[in-house]
Scaffold this active site. Structure first.
Site, PDB file in Angstrom:
ATOM      1  N   GLN A 114     -13.808   3.306   8.977  1.00 50.55           N
ATOM      2  CA  GLN A 114     -13.198   2.030   9.332  1.00 50.55           C
ATOM      3  C   GLN A 114     -12.178   2.201  10.448  1.00 50.55           C
ATOM      4  O   GLN A 114     -11.238   2.983  10.320  1.00 50.55           O
ATOM      5  CB  GLN A 114     -12.517   1.434   8.094  1.00 50.55           C
ATOM      6  CG  GLN A 114     -11.848   0.089   8.312  1.00 50.55           C
ATOM      7  CD  GLN A 114     -11.153  -0.401   7.050  1.00 50.55           C
ATOM      8  OE1 GLN A 114     -10.696   0.401   6.237  1.00 50.55           O
ATOM      9  NE2 GLN A 114     -11.080  -1.693   6.867  1.00 50.55           N
ATOM     10  N   SER A 142      -6.615   0.125  11.528  1.00 45.31           N
ATOM     11  CA  SER A 142      -5.202   0.415  11.816  1.00 45.31           C
ATOM     12  C   SER A 142      -5.027   1.180  13.123  1.00 45.31           C
ATOM     13  O   SER A 142      -5.868   1.997  13.509  1.00 45.31           O
ATOM     14  CB  SER A 142      -4.586   1.231  10.677  1.00 45.31           C
ATOM     15  OG  SER A 142      -4.524   0.481   9.492  1.00 45.31           O
ATOM     16  N   GLU A 188     -12.409  -5.191   0.343  1.00 44.13           N
ATOM     17  CA  GLU A 188     -11.683  -3.931   0.227  1.00 44.13           C
ATOM     18  C   GLU A 188     -10.576  -4.055  -0.808  1.00 44.13           C
ATOM     19  O   GLU A 188     -10.386  -3.169  -1.649  1.00 44.13           O
ATOM     20  CB  GLU A 188     -11.077  -3.541   1.575  1.00 44.13           C
ATOM     21  CG  GLU A 188     -10.271  -2.247   1.510  1.00 44.13           C
ATOM     22  CD  GLU A 188      -9.665  -1.856   2.850  1.00 44.13           C
ATOM     23  OE1 GLU A 188      -9.124  -0.735   2.933  1.00 44.13           O
ATOM     24  OE2 GLU A 188      -9.698  -2.663   3.794  1.00 44.13           O
ATOM     25  N   GLU A 214       3.543  -5.869   0.234  1.00 43.20           N
ATOM     26  CA  GLU A 214       4.433  -6.913   0.737  1.00 43.20           C
ATOM     27  C   GLU A 214       3.648  -7.984   1.485  1.00 43.20           C
ATOM     28  O   GLU A 214       3.905  -9.190   1.334  1.00 43.20           O
ATOM     29  CB  GLU A 214       5.500  -6.302   1.651  1.00 43.20           C
ATOM     30  CG  GLU A 214       6.526  -5.434   0.936  1.00 43.20           C
ATOM     31  CD  GLU A 214       5.999  -4.052   0.570  1.00 43.20           C
ATOM     32  OE1 GLU A 214       6.679  -3.341  -0.184  1.00 43.20           O
ATOM     33  OE2 GLU A 214       4.905  -3.685   1.042  1.00 43.20           O
TER      34      GLU A 214
END
Length: 398
Positions: A126, A129, A244, A385
């Site tokens: 993947q 990021s 995911e 968060e």
């Protein structure tokens, strides 16, 4: 509390247990239960065994190779696999890219890529990021510029799990810099053997080479490898992330870890009595077990709600938060239960073939490594968060 199943579902569970008893290699089970490192061969072997039985892509439609299971059957299968010590299915092709291709890919793309996911011809990783785009994923800067029938890709991805094993990577790339950041992203499939792709290892605290940096320098990618429409990739990325995050709940793995923790708590002595009888430890153990039972029910509700082929919404964020917190608490309690036996960490003890005499409970060698590695659970897949922000906005309307 325990979940009740119909006679038909119990018969299915028996079928799954028989399959696991007959086909799950003991050498792999031993590694999983001892917290040892799995090789690429181990993961590929289990992938192939499941595919041969038709149980690999258990949430895909039948027409694309799925088994046609109900949500409860999927839950039973994943739960029993984890309890039996089966490794987690490498998710990037089967559980992430597959649903995106089925929903948004062209028919030609589905015909070509889906069979290759199933038979293991392609190992996917993947490419989401980046150093400046983690929880704020829409800030990706890896560029893809159209040049005839190719895109030219330049940029960097990071925390690319198992990228050193992969031959393919699905990436979010920026194809338009003049619009709102969510509107200029595309979803591109890239062959990692293409000139200009470089993979560099990141060694984690436990000495594991699990994640990587991936660099792209003038990498030419066929336009046919674009999924859906150009600049619509943010829509596809969010759809993938719901799968995911639901998968990250890891109910079955928490069930197996809790059973291991209970066993250790009975073996370890404190003041001449089993640790399980210590009031403070017993209270934390009971709390995490209650949380896990509640999450089982919630997980079933979520997968039942999308049984018609949809994707989970903000509910997947709820599962991701609670699931990762529960797994972290179990690993924390296991480390505490080991006491001084969890203090020394020998990286070589996690490798296959290590033969030195064990010190302390069987799980001692991996207790610290699992504890530190599981700290990532509340960060990857979108930090907890960020998940709370999603819940407050999409469910509470705040």
């Amino acid at each position: 509390m325990d979940l009740s199943f119909t006679d038909e579902e119990e018969a299915f569970r028996s079928d799954v247990l028989h399959f696991l008893n007959e086909r799950l290699p003991q050498r792999i089970t031993g590694k999983v239960r001892s917290g040892l490192r799995l090789s690429r061969e181990d993961m590929a072997t289990w992938h192939a065994i499941l595919n041969a039985r038709g149980w690999l892509a258990n949430h895909w439609p039948v027409e694309y190779g799925g088994p046609g299971w109900t949500p409860v059957q999927k839950f039973i299968f994943e739960n029993e696999c984890a309890i039996a010590g089966a490794p987690r299915i490498v998710p990037y092709g089967v559980n992430m890219l597959g649903p995106v291709l089925i929903k948004y890919g062209s028919e030609a793309q589905r015909r070509y890529w889906l069979p290759r996911i199933l038979d293991g011809s392609d190992w996917w990783c993947q490419g989401y990021s980046e150093p400046g785009a983690g929880s704020d994923l829409a800030s990706v800067k890896t560029r893809a510029v159209r040049d005839g029938e190719h895109y030219v890709v330049n940029g960097q991805k990071t925390w690319t799990t198992l990228g050193h094993y992969a031959n393919m990577i699905f990436c979010l790339v920026r194809t338009n810099v003049d619009v709102r950041k969510q509107e200029g992203i595309s979803f591109l499939l890239i062959d990692m053997r293409t000139p200009g792709v470089e993979v560099r290892p990141i060694i984690t605290l436990d000495g594991e080479h699990e994640v990587n940096e991936v660099f792209f320098s003038d990498v030419r990618v066929p336009v046919d490898n674009l999924i859906g429409e150009e600049n619509k990739g943010w829509t596809y990325a969010k759809y993938l992330l719901t799968y995911e995050r639901t998968n990250l709940a890891g109910v079955g793995f928490s069930v197996a870890a809790l059973a291991r923790l209970k066993r250790v708590a009975q073996e370890v002595q404190r003041n001449g009595r089993p640790l399980a009888e210590d009031p403070q430890f017993a209270a934390r153990l009971a709390r995490v077990e209650i949380d896990l039972e509640n999450m089982k029910t919630t997980n079933l509700r979520v997968i039942a709600a999308v049984a018609g082929g949809g994707a989970p919404g903000a509910e997947s964020s709820m599962l991701k938060i609670r699931g990762t917190e529960i797994r972290q608490e179990i690993s924390s309690l296991l480390r505490r239960a080991m006491g001084p036996y969890a203090t020394p960490f020998m990286e070589e003890a996690l490798d296959d073939g290590y033969e030195a005499e064990a010190v302390g409970p069987d799980e001692a060698a991996s207790a610290a490594a699992q504890y530190f590695n599981n700290r990532k659970l509340s960060i990857f897949g979108g930090s907890n968060e960020i998940q709370k922000n999603i819940i407050s906005r999409m469910i509470l309307g705040l």
